[in-house]
Design a protein around this motif. Structure first.
Motif, mmCIF file in Angstrom:
data_model
loop_
_atom_site.group_PDB
_atom_site.id
_atom_site.type_symbol
_atom_site.label_atom_id
_atom_site.label_comp_id
_atom_site.label_asym_id
_atom_site.label_seq_id
_atom_site.Cartn_x
_atom_site.Cartn_y
_atom_site.Cartn_z
ATOM 1 N N SER A 23 3.319 -16.487 -11.807
ATOM 2 C CA SER A 23 3.835 -16.725 -13.158
ATOM 3 C C SER A 23 5.004 -17.708 -13.149
ATOM 4 N N GLY A 24 5.556 -17.986 -11.963
ATOM 5 C CA GLY A 24 6.750 -18.809 -11.857
ATOM 6 C C GLY A 24 8.025 -17.996 -11.812
ATOM 7 N N ARG A 25 7.905 -16.674 -12.038
ATOM 8 C CA ARG A 25 9.082 -15.815 -12.000
ATOM 9 C C ARG A 25 9.462 -15.498 -10.550
ATOM 10 N N LEU A 26 10.732 -15.163 -10.372
ATOM 11 C CA LEU A 26 11.253 -14.767 -9.069
ATOM 12 C C LEU A 26 11.797 -13.349 -9.142
ATOM 13 N N THR A 27 11.492 -12.572 -8.127
ATOM 14 C CA THR A 27 12.016 -11.217 -7.985
ATOM 15 C C THR A 27 12.821 -11.141 -6.697
ATOM 16 N N MET A 28 14.001 -10.545 -6.748
ATOM 17 C CA MET A 28 14.749 -10.224 -5.534
ATOM 18 C C MET A 28 14.896 -8.715 -5.448
ATOM 19 N N ILE A 29 14.614 -8.176 -4.270
ATOM 20 C CA ILE A 29 14.746 -6.742 -4.034
ATOM 21 C C ILE A 29 15.824 -6.545 -2.975
ATOM 22 N N ASP A 30 16.964 -6.025 -3.393
ATOM 23 C CA ASP A 30 18.106 -5.767 -2.510
ATOM 24 C C ASP A 30 18.714 -7.069 -1.973
ATOM 25 N N ILE A 31 19.897 -6.916 -1.390
ATOM 26 C CA ILE A 31 20.598 -8.050 -0.797
ATOM 27 C C ILE A 31 21.542 -7.520 0.274
ATOM 28 N N ASN A 32 21.683 -8.296 1.339
ATOM 29 C CA ASN A 32 22.656 -7.951 2.381
ATOM 30 C C ASN A 32 23.195 -9.239 2.976
ATOM 31 N N ASN A 33 24.508 -9.409 2.934
ATOM 32 C CA ASN A 33 25.153 -10.609 3.459
ATOM 33 C C ASN A 33 25.396 -10.423 4.944
ATOM 34 N N HIS A 102 22.207 -2.524 1.216
ATOM 35 C CA HIS A 102 21.185 -3.036 0.305
ATOM 36 C C HIS A 102 21.805 -3.744 -0.901
ATOM 37 N N MET A 103 23.135 -3.847 -0.939
ATOM 38 C CA MET A 103 23.762 -4.534 -2.071
ATOM 39 C C MET A 103 24.948 -5.394 -1.653
ATOM 40 N N SER A 104 25.166 -5.548 -0.350
ATOM 41 C CA SER A 104 26.250 -6.404 0.114
ATOM 42 C C SER A 104 25.885 -7.869 -0.151
ATOM 43 N N GLY A 105 26.656 -8.523 -0.996
ATOM 44 C CA GLY A 105 26.348 -9.894 -1.387
ATOM 45 C C GLY A 105 26.094 -10.070 -2.870
ATOM 46 N N LEU A 106 26.108 -8.964 -3.631
ATOM 47 C CA LEU A 106 25.911 -9.074 -5.082
ATOM 48 C C LEU A 106 26.975 -9.966 -5.714
ATOM 49 N N ALA A 107 28.239 -9.781 -5.320
ATOM 50 C CA ALA A 107 29.316 -10.584 -5.901
ATOM 51 C C ALA A 107 29.137 -12.047 -5.540
ATOM 52 N N SER A 108 28.750 -12.314 -4.296
ATOM 53 C CA SER A 108 28.561 -13.691 -3.843
ATOM 54 C C SER A 108 27.441 -14.381 -4.614
#
Length: 330
Positions: A23-33, A102-108
């Motif tokens: 569809s052209g959409r992007l999904t991100m699941i969790d983040i870790n820096n 699983h959420m380190s990097g949200l602020a970045s």
């Protein structure tokens, strides 16, 4: 031909998965820096090479040390986003559960990079932190603050986004269109995690369907979550081609009966050091090929509309393929 591409980022001992939908959409699941190797990871990697920690840090591997080599395999999600998706918006961010790896990097990503966001998925849990909770660990209080704002619908730059607290069997525009099914959690599992103050089993467990193929992405789901899923779904609904190993490939995320039902061809582990309770051999008993970001760096799986799958390492070198399905449809 259209395709779905899944990026399993090598973020050390944490998770970050990005899906490019047709569809052209992007999904991100969790983040870790993670752009540094914790010493525990270095020790484990050195042992795997039969080296002392000193040899690992100073010994030569194609003109650099093994330490430098493994550091080079790590991807910072913010830098990866900039290199691959710069100036694009993120249609949905899914926080599988409220653990910091699983959420380190949200602020970045959202305050620093200011990536535009439309939908934020999160469960209605009761986990809390105080600033002093971060005095004795390497995580950043700002990531927890960013998380609190994001789950209220505040992006941080004056814009807002939709917040979704969806549970098993819920459907709706845009996520079913992108082939996503919510296998877990249930509200009972979220409430159970609140009671014991341990949140792995409140993880979003997602199934992605495309081209006649299936991928299951289970966060840090453990036995209670898998038992609950098995009670509600039959094998035909759980059968998959690619499974992202729950809880970084630990035995605590492994369920023999659930893996029997899923019967994956490939299991992908997002992990830094090899866990002391590593379940890779258990997955192999199901005739699955186990791949780890620890050794391959970021792994991408591209699923074509006819069902053909390409799995590549961070350099784009082909690791494995699955052939087209004659009956597959886009």
């Amino acid at each position: 031909m259209e395709s779905t591409t899944i990026h399993f980022l090598n973020v050390g001992h944490g998770d970050c998965t990005i899906i490019e939908h047709p569809s052209g959409r992007l999904t991100m699941i969790d983040i870790n820096n993670s752009k540094a190797l914790p010493e525990d990871d270095e020790v484990a990697l050195a042992e795997a090479k039969g080296l002392s920690l000193s040899q690992f840090r100073t010994g030569s591997y194609t003109s650099r040390s093994w330490e430098e080599y493994y550091k080079s395999l790590l991807d910072d999600p913010r830098e990866y986003w900039r290199a691959n998706f710069d100036n694009r918006s993120l249609f949905r961010y899914i926080q599988t559960h409220p653990d910091m790896d699983h959420m380190s990097g949200l602020a970045s990503l959202f305050w620093g990079e200011q990536v535009a966001l439309y939908n934020f998925w999160d469960t209605q849990h009761a986990k809390t932190f105080t600033e002093s909770s971060f005095d004795k660990n390497h995580y950043d209080w700002n990531d927890w603050l960013a998380y609190q704002q994001l789950r209220k619908g505040n992006h941080g730059d004056g814009t807002t986004h939709s917040v979704h607290a969806r549970l098993r069997d819920e459907t709706g525009d845009y996520w079913t269109e992108d082939g996503l099914t919510i296998l877990g959690p249930t509200q009972d599992l979220v409430d159970y995690c609140d009671r014991i103050e341990h949140y792995n089993n409140s993880s979003y467990v997602l199934r992605l369907d495309y081209g006649g193929r299936r991928v299951i992405l289970p966060g840090d789901a453990e036995k209670p979550a898998w038992d609950s899923i098995e009670a509600d779904y039959d094998e035909g609904e759980l059968d998959c081609d690619i499974l992202k190993a729950a809880h970084h490939g630990r035995e605590s995320g492994y369920s023999e009966t659930a893996v029997n039902a899923m019967d994956p061809e490939f299991v992908i582990c997002s992990v830094g050091k090899k866990p002391s309770t590593d379940a890779s051999d258990e997955y192999r008993k199901h005739d699955a090929t186990v791949l780890s970001t620890r050794y391959n760096g970021t792994i991408t799986a591209r699923i074509w509309a006819d069902g053909e799958i390409w799995i590549d390492d961070r350099d784009g070198d082909r690791l494995h393929t699955l052939p087209p399905l004659s009956s597959a449809t886009a």
